[in-house]
Design a protein around this motif. Structure first.
Motif, PDB file in Angstrom:
ATOM      1  N   ASN A   1       0.828  -1.209   0.000  1.00 34.15           N
ATOM      2  CA  ASN A   1       0.000   0.000   0.000  1.00 34.15           C
ATOM      3  C   ASN A   1       0.861   1.257   0.000  1.00 34.15           C
ATOM      4  O   ASN A   1       0.567   2.235  -0.713  1.00 34.15           O
ATOM      5  N   LEU A   2       1.934   1.256   0.799  1.00 32.74           N
ATOM      6  CA  LEU A   2       2.817   2.421   0.837  1.00 32.74           C
ATOM      7  C   LEU A   2       3.524   2.601  -0.503  1.00 32.74           C
ATOM      8  O   LEU A   2       3.646   3.721  -1.010  1.00 32.74           O
TER       9      LEU A   2
ATOM     10  N   GLU B   1       2.501   1.644  -3.443  1.00 29.33           N
ATOM     11  CA  GLU B   1       1.549   2.123  -4.452  1.00 29.33           C
ATOM     12  C   GLU B   1       1.327   3.630  -4.322  1.00 29.33           C
ATOM     13  O   GLU B   1       1.162   4.327  -5.338  1.00 29.33           O
ATOM     14  N   SER B   2       1.325   4.124  -3.089  1.00 29.25           N
ATOM     15  CA  SER B   2       1.178   5.571  -2.917  1.00 29.25           C
ATOM     16  C   SER B   2       2.388   6.295  -3.486  1.00 29.25           C
ATOM     17  O   SER B   2       2.264   7.378  -4.072  1.00 29.25           O
ATOM     18  N   ARG B   3       3.552   5.698  -3.330  1.00 24.20           N
ATOM     19  CA  ARG B   3       4.764   6.293  -3.904  1.00 24.20           C
ATOM     20  C   ARG B   3       4.680   6.347  -5.430  1.00 24.20           C
ATOM     21  O   ARG B   3       5.064   7.355  -6.038  1.00 24.20           O
TER      22      ARG B   3
ATOM     23  N   MET C   1       2.015   6.588  -7.309  1.00 30.33           N
ATOM     24  CA  MET C   1       1.086   7.646  -7.709  1.00 30.33           C
ATOM     25  C   MET C   1       1.739   9.025  -7.600  1.00 30.33           C
ATOM     26  O   MET C   1       1.596   9.865  -8.495  1.00 30.33           O
ATOM     27  N   ILE C   2       2.474   9.244  -6.519  1.00 35.77           N
ATOM     28  CA  ILE C   2       3.097  10.549  -6.320  1.00 35.77           C
ATOM     29  C   ILE C   2       4.219  10.775  -7.320  1.00 35.77           C
ATOM     30  O   ILE C   2       4.317  11.840  -7.945  1.00 35.77           O
TER      31      ILE C   2
ATOM     32  N   TYR D   1       9.758   8.252   2.664  1.00 32.97           N
ATOM     33  CA  TYR D   1       9.649   6.997   1.915  1.00 32.97           C
ATOM     34  C   TYR D   1      10.951   6.205   1.995  1.00 32.97           C
ATOM     35  O   TYR D   1      10.947   4.992   2.216  1.00 32.97           O
TER      36      TYR D   1
END
Length: 234
Positions: free
Chosen positions: A100-101, A103-105, A107-108, A172
Motif C-alpha cells: 500500500n505504501l 503504491e502511494s509512492r 502515484m506521487i 519513503y
C-alpha cells in the motif's frame, strides 16, 4: 498525584513549551529547559517533566536522545514525517502494508515526473543528469548503486520547489529501507534499473510527460515485482 492528574500536568507543560517553540522563545537547536527548571516552574514531578518531553518528541518538536538534553526542532515537514514514523512502522507490519505504501509512492512519483517533464528548469535538468551519471557509474557497486538510485529519485521531489515533496521522499526512503536493504543486489539488476532511469530522464529531456510517466510506472512495477519475488505478500 493520580495518573489522570499527572497527564493533565504534562499537557500543561507541553502546551507552554509548544507555544514557546512556535513563537521563537525556544529557538531551533536550543536545549529545552532542564528537568529541574521545569519542575520548579510548573510545580511538577520529575516523572511528569519526562512525560512532557516524550509528548513533545512524539509531536516532532524536540529531538530527545538518552543521556542528552532534549533539543528543540523547528516545526517543519521533516519533523512531521519523523513524528509519523512509528505509526507508519506499525502499518507496514500489517498485511499488504508495504504494498500500500509503495503504491502511494508510484502515484506521487508519476505526478512528479510529469511535472518535471513540463516545468524542470536548467538546473533541475543538470541535477537529474548528474544524479543519473552517478547512478550509472555505480552499477558494479551495489551498495553505492542503491544510494545513487535513491538520490536520482529524490531530484523529482525537488523540481516543484514545494518543501512537502522532499520531506516525503526522505520519509519513503526511511520507511521502505528495511525491505529495500534486504533485496538481492546484482549488477545485471542494477543495469536494468539504470536503463529505466535513463528512459525517464530522456522523456523529461524531451518534455514528454506521458512518456516520463509511462517509463516511471514501468520502472516501479518491475521494482515491485522484485520485492514480491523476494518477500511474497507484504
Amino acid at each position: 498525584m493520580t495518573e489522570k492528574a499527572a497527564g493533565r500536568a504534562a499537557d500543561q507543560v507541553v502546551e507552554a513549551m509548544t507555544q514557546r517553540i512556535r513563537n521563537g522563545t525556544l529557538a531551533d537547536g536550543q536545549p529545552l529547559p532542564a528537568e529541574r527548571d521545569m519542575m520548579t516552574e510548573f510545580g511538577i514531578s520529575r516523572t511528569v517533566a519526562r512525560e512532557a518531553v516524550v509528548i513533545l518528541s512524539s509531536h516532532g518538536l524536540v529531538d530527545a536522545k538518552p543521556r542528552f538534553r532534549p533539543v528543540v526542532r523547528k516545526p517543519g515537514f521533516d519533523s512531521a514525517m519523523d513524528a509519523a514514523g512509528s505509526v507508519v512502522g506499525n502499518l507496514l507490519a500489517q498485511p499488504d502494508g508495504v504494498k500500500n505504501l509503495f503504491e502511494s509512492r508510484i502515484m506521487i512519483e508519476a505526478a512528479l515526473v510529469r511535472g518535471a517533464a513540463t516545468s524542470a528548469g536548467k538546473q533541475d535538468i543538470i541535477d537529474l543528469q548528474n544524479a543519473l551519471a552517478a547512478n550509472g557509474a555505480a552499477v558494479e557497486d551495489s551498495d553505492r548503486f542503491y544510494q545513487t538510485d535513491v538520490a536520482f529519485h529524490e531530484v523529482f521531489y525537488k523540481v516543484s520547489g514545494n518543501p512537502v515533496w522532499p520531506a516525503l521522499h526522505r520519509a519513503y526512503a526511511t520507511w521502505l529501507a528495511p525491505q529495500w536493504e534486504q533485496m538481492p543486489r546484482l549488477p545485471d539488476r542494477n543495469r536494468e534499473n539504470f536503463a529505466a532511469h535513463q528512459a525517464i530522464f530522456d522523456a523529461i529531456l524531451l518534455r514528454d510527460p506521458d512518456g516520463a510517466e509511462a517509463a516511471l510506472r514501468r520502472h516501479l512495477a518491475a521494482a515491485w515485482e522484485q520485492v514480491h519475488l523476494t518477500f511474497g505478500n507484504i
